[in-house]
Design a protein around this motif. Sequence first.
Motif, PDB file in Angstrom:
ATOM      1  N   ASN A  40      58.772  37.014  -0.859  1.00 20.94           N
ATOM      2  CA  ASN A  40      57.363  37.484  -0.521  1.00 20.94           C
ATOM      3  C   ASN A  40      57.487  37.782   0.919  1.00 20.94           C
ATOM      4  O   ASN A  40      56.987  38.865   1.361  1.00 20.94           O
ATOM      5  N   PHE A  41      58.217  37.118   1.809  1.00 21.63           N
ATOM      6  CA  PHE A  41      58.451  37.559   3.217  1.00 21.63           C
ATOM      7  C   PHE A  41      59.164  38.952   3.332  1.00 21.63           C
ATOM      8  O   PHE A  41      58.830  39.782   4.021  1.00 21.63           O
ATOM      9  N   SER A  42      60.180  39.043   2.290  1.00 19.21           N
ATOM     10  CA  SER A  42      60.893  40.343   2.333  1.00 19.21           C
ATOM     11  C   SER A  42      59.848  41.226   2.104  1.00 19.21           C
ATOM     12  O   SER A  42      60.134  42.638   2.649  1.00 19.21           O
ATOM     13  N   ASP A  43      58.880  41.315   1.266  1.00 19.84           N
ATOM     14  CA  ASP A  43      58.076  42.510   1.069  1.00 19.84           C
ATOM     15  C   ASP A  43      57.111  42.912   2.341  1.00 19.84           C
ATOM     16  O   ASP A  43      56.973  43.890   2.451  1.00 19.84           O
ATOM     17  N   ILE A  44      56.868  41.740   3.049  1.00 18.46           N
ATOM     18  CA  ILE A  44      55.854  42.077   3.981  1.00 18.46           C
ATOM     19  C   ILE A  44      56.922  42.766   5.277  1.00 18.46           C
ATOM     20  O   ILE A  44      56.499  43.688   5.831  1.00 18.46           O
ATOM     21  N   VAL A  45      58.134  42.305   5.472  1.00 21.65           N
ATOM     22  CA  VAL A  45      59.181  42.974   6.497  1.00 21.65           C
ATOM     23  C   VAL A  45      59.453  44.431   5.835  1.00 21.65           C
ATOM     24  O   VAL A  45      59.651  45.215   6.832  1.00 21.65           O
ATOM     25  N   ALA A  46      59.681  44.763   4.638  1.00 19.66           N
ATOM     26  CA  ALA A  46      59.815  46.033   4.158  1.00 19.66           C
ATOM     27  C   ALA A  46      58.685  47.022   4.255  1.00 19.66           C
ATOM     28  O   ALA A  46      58.930  48.123   4.475  1.00 19.66           O
ATOM     29  N   MET A  47      57.363  46.394   5.021  1.00 18.30           N
ATOM     30  CA  MET A  47      56.375  47.337   5.497  1.00 18.30           C
ATOM     31  C   MET A  47      56.434  47.554   7.038  1.00 18.30           C
ATOM     32  O   MET A  47      55.705  47.941   7.789  1.00 18.30           O
ATOM     33  N   GLY A  48      57.713  47.056   7.493  1.00 15.78           N
ATOM     34  CA  GLY A  48      57.570  46.958   9.073  1.00 15.78           C
ATOM     35  C   GLY A  48      56.757  45.731   9.710  1.00 15.78           C
ATOM     36  O   GLY A  48      56.611  45.848  11.004  1.00 15.78           O
ATOM     37  N   GLY A  49      56.446  45.027   8.869  1.00 15.15           N
ATOM     38  CA  GLY A  49      55.477  43.705   9.223  1.00 15.15           C
ATOM     39  C   GLY A  49      56.118  42.344   9.486  1.00 15.15           C
ATOM     40  O   GLY A  49      57.256  42.188   9.405  1.00 15.15           O
ATOM     41  N   THR A  50      55.075  41.285   9.890  1.00 10.28           N
ATOM     42  CA  THR A  50      55.703  40.218  10.079  1.00 10.28           C
ATOM     43  C   THR A  50      54.803  39.127   9.300  1.00 10.28           C
ATOM     44  O   THR A  50      53.576  39.153   9.119  1.00 10.28           O
ATOM     45  N   PRO A  51      55.617  38.349   8.470  1.00 12.23           N
ATOM     46  CA  PRO A  51      54.900  37.232   7.554  1.00 12.23           C
ATOM     47  C   PRO A  51      54.265  36.321   8.182  1.00 12.23           C
ATOM     48  O   PRO A  51      54.830  35.879   9.381  1.00 12.23           O
ATOM     49  N   ARG A  52      52.773  35.943   8.197  1.00 10.47           N
ATOM     50  CA  ARG A  52      52.255  35.096   8.919  1.00 10.47           C
ATOM     51  C   ARG A  52      51.769  33.959   8.132  1.00 10.47           C
ATOM     52  O   ARG A  52      51.691  32.762   8.381  1.00 10.47           O
ATOM     53  N   GLN A  53      51.296  33.921   6.775  1.00 12.91           N
ATOM     54  CA  GLN A  53      50.686  33.028   6.025  1.00 12.91           C
ATOM     55  C   GLN A  53      51.194  33.132   4.531  1.00 12.91           C
ATOM     56  O   GLN A  53      51.317  34.158   4.101  1.00 12.91           O
ATOM     57  N   ILE A  54      51.231  31.918   3.990  1.00 15.00           N
ATOM     58  CA  ILE A  54      51.549  32.043   2.285  1.00 15.00           C
ATOM     59  C   ILE A  54      50.534  30.895   1.630  1.00 15.00           C
ATOM     60  O   ILE A  54      50.330  29.976   2.091  1.00 15.00           O
ATOM     61  N   THR A  55      50.402  31.292   0.426  1.00 14.69           N
ATOM     62  CA  THR A  55      49.652  30.302  -0.255  1.00 14.69           C
ATOM     63  C   THR A  55      50.409  30.067  -1.638  1.00 14.69           C
ATOM     64  O   THR A  55      51.037  31.076  -2.057  1.00 14.69           O
ATOM     65  N   VAL A  56      50.615  29.049  -2.017  1.00 13.88           N
ATOM     66  CA  VAL A  56      51.408  28.506  -3.150  1.00 13.88           C
ATOM     67  C   VAL A  56      50.660  28.014  -4.276  1.00 13.88           C
ATOM     68  O   VAL A  56      50.255  27.010  -4.345  1.00 13.88           O
ATOM     69  N   SER A  57      50.952  28.603  -5.741  1.00  9.52           N
ATOM     70  CA  SER A  57      50.279  28.186  -6.755  1.00  9.52           C
ATOM     71  C   SER A  57      51.223  27.877  -7.752  1.00  9.52           C
ATOM     72  O   SER A  57      52.252  28.503  -7.831  1.00  9.52           O
ATOM     73  N   LEU A  58      51.071  26.518  -8.393  1.00 11.47           N
ATOM     74  CA  LEU A  58      52.102  26.166  -9.520  1.00 11.47           C
ATOM     75  C   LEU A  58      51.463  26.121 -10.710  1.00 11.47           C
ATOM     76  O   LEU A  58      50.471  25.340 -10.831  1.00 11.47           O
ATOM     77  N   GLY A  59      52.167  26.469 -11.760  1.00 14.32           N
ATOM     78  CA  GLY A  59      52.215  25.798 -13.054  1.00 14.32           C
ATOM     79  C   GLY A  59      53.128  24.851 -13.351  1.00 14.32           C
ATOM     80  O   GLY A  59      54.396  25.264 -13.415  1.00 14.32           O
ATOM     81  N   VAL A  60      52.862  23.569 -13.828  1.00  9.29           N
ATOM     82  CA  VAL A  60      53.758  22.678 -14.311  1.00  9.29           C
ATOM     83  C   VAL A  60      53.772  22.078 -15.305  1.00  9.29           C
ATOM     84  O   VAL A  60      52.695  21.360 -15.464  1.00  9.29           O
ATOM     85  N   SER A  61      54.950  21.921 -16.018  1.00 11.15           N
ATOM     86  CA  SER A  61      55.020  21.303 -17.320  1.00 11.15           C
ATOM     87  C   SER A  61      55.266  19.488 -17.232  1.00 11.15           C
ATOM     88  O   SER A  61      55.713  19.054 -16.127  1.00 11.15           O
ATOM     89  N   SER A  62      55.152  18.987 -18.016  1.00 15.78           N
ATOM     90  CA  SER A  62      54.876  17.649 -18.091  1.00 15.78           C
ATOM     91  C   SER A  62      56.335  16.713 -17.827  1.00 15.78           C
ATOM     92  O   SER A  62      56.696  15.705 -17.324  1.00 15.78           O
ATOM     93  N   ARG A  63      57.430  17.890 -17.975  1.00 15.36           N
ATOM     94  CA  ARG A  63      58.809  17.207 -17.623  1.00 15.36           C
ATOM     95  C   ARG A  63      59.037  17.323 -16.280  1.00 15.36           C
ATOM     96  O   ARG A  63      60.226  16.630 -15.688  1.00 15.36           O
ATOM     97  N   PHE A  64      58.128  17.644 -15.245  1.00 17.81           N
ATOM     98  CA  PHE A  64      58.244  17.650 -13.701  1.00 17.81           C
ATOM     99  C   PHE A  64      57.492  16.454 -13.070  1.00 17.81           C
ATOM    100  O   PHE A  64      56.666  16.223 -13.648  1.00 17.81           O
ATOM    101  N   THR A  65      58.281  15.828 -12.168  1.00 14.71           N
ATOM    102  CA  THR A  65      57.740  14.557 -11.399  1.00 14.71           C
ATOM    103  C   THR A  65      57.156  14.985 -10.066  1.00 14.71           C
ATOM    104  O   THR A  65      57.624  16.487  -9.803  1.00 14.71           O
ATOM    105  N   VAL A  66      56.618  14.215  -9.443  1.00 13.05           N
ATOM    106  CA  VAL A  66      56.231  14.420  -8.138  1.00 13.05           C
ATOM    107  C   VAL A  66      57.495  14.816  -7.276  1.00 13.05           C
ATOM    108  O   VAL A  66      57.551  15.596  -6.195  1.00 13.05           O
ATOM    109  N   GLU A  67      58.692  13.910  -7.520  1.00  8.98           N
ATOM    110  CA  GLU A  67      59.713  14.209  -6.528  1.00  8.98           C
ATOM    111  C   GLU A  67      60.376  15.526  -6.827  1.00  8.98           C
ATOM    112  O   GLU A  67      60.940  16.014  -5.905  1.00  8.98           O
ATOM    113  N   HIS A  68      60.266  16.093  -8.041  1.00  7.51           N
ATOM    114  CA  HIS A  68      60.827  17.541  -8.463  1.00  7.51           C
ATOM    115  C   HIS A  68      59.923  18.373  -7.382  1.00  7.51           C
ATOM    116  O   HIS A  68      60.456  19.174  -6.811  1.00  7.51           O
ATOM    117  N   LEU A  69      58.731  18.272  -7.654  1.00  8.88           N
ATOM    118  CA  LEU A  69      58.026  19.091  -6.612  1.00  8.88           C
ATOM    119  C   LEU A  69      57.984  18.913  -5.252  1.00  8.88           C
ATOM    120  O   LEU A  69      58.078  19.974  -4.246  1.00  8.88           O
TER     121      LEU A  69
END
Length: 343
Positions: free
Chosen positions: A80-109
């Motif tokens: 994602n940073f790379s897409d901003i850089v490719a416009m000549g810009g500077t990445p500043r903020q991100i939001t992160v959304s996850l879909g997680v199945s039951s085989r993942f634990t808190v430690e995995h995340l």
Amino acid sequence: MEERQTEISQLGEFGLIRHLTQGLESRNASTHKGVGDDAAVLSYPETDVLVTTDLLLEGVHFDLTYVPLKHLGYKSAIVNFSDIVAMGGTPRQITVSLGVSSRFTVEHLEQLYAGIRLACEDYSVDLVGGDTSASRQGLVISITCIGDVEKGQAIPRSGAKETDLICVSGDLGAAYMGLQLLEREKAASAGQKDFQPDFSGKEYLVQRQLKPEARADIIKQLKEAGIKPTSMMDISDGLSSELMHICEESKCGCRVYEDRIPIDYQTALMAEELNMNLVTAALNGGEDYELLFTVPLTDHEKMEKMPGVKVIGYITKPELGAALVTRDGQEMTLKAQGWNSLA
């Protein structure tokens, strides 16, 4: 002794987000409020705002049998940073959304977030929000990145002009060869308990696949040299596909020289070992996240002196089409054979 694994349901959605994002401090003046409210508050009074988003699906974009979760987190942010850089810009903020199945634990995340946090640290980006949900399809990662660029200075794909020089940063094909190597070792390990993959002498290829970087350093170099590219994009789907995008958007043709495409020694050795065509790998491999850009012909001397960048061809009239000039002077029509997750 096996480490304790915490089921995600023990924390609940808000508890999980709080747990993964605790201790985050803002690095950018444009971040007024980050994680913890219904929405982040951002302020960009002087600059143009850039927004990009990426969706990564387990089994389509990554394979957790050989991709460590920390590396995956890092790479998810970097693309994602790379897409901003490719416009000549500077990445500043991100939001992160996850879909997680039951085989993942808190430690995995926690491992996944360790990678995301490291990328944010390395590039001075603020993590300002996101969402988590249950998933029936393994792991789903969606990241949105917000960046900025001086007013009117964003570099589109559509500005290339006839006689412009075509340039690329770094080298190409290494990430693709890294993927081939990881796939080969995965196949070799099938059914073996204590299999040790052999990456000796090929570490660069694995690194390029698992831990790419966004080329903000090249943007800095171009600014310092007083060069404004006429068009630019990052190489995520392969040089051939990206060149076709620039030609399409800029309504032009191009000529690229086979012997000028920058290729690392390890990439060449791996292609030989796998009996693959090296130029095909460099043209169509993708995931290098290098910058492909065009500059006016008058900048030729400056470009020749710039470290880490190579002039590989030039822009032509649209009727001449897009072609690769082979070592023996033959012209081959470029085809967009890069990565296509919908194919």
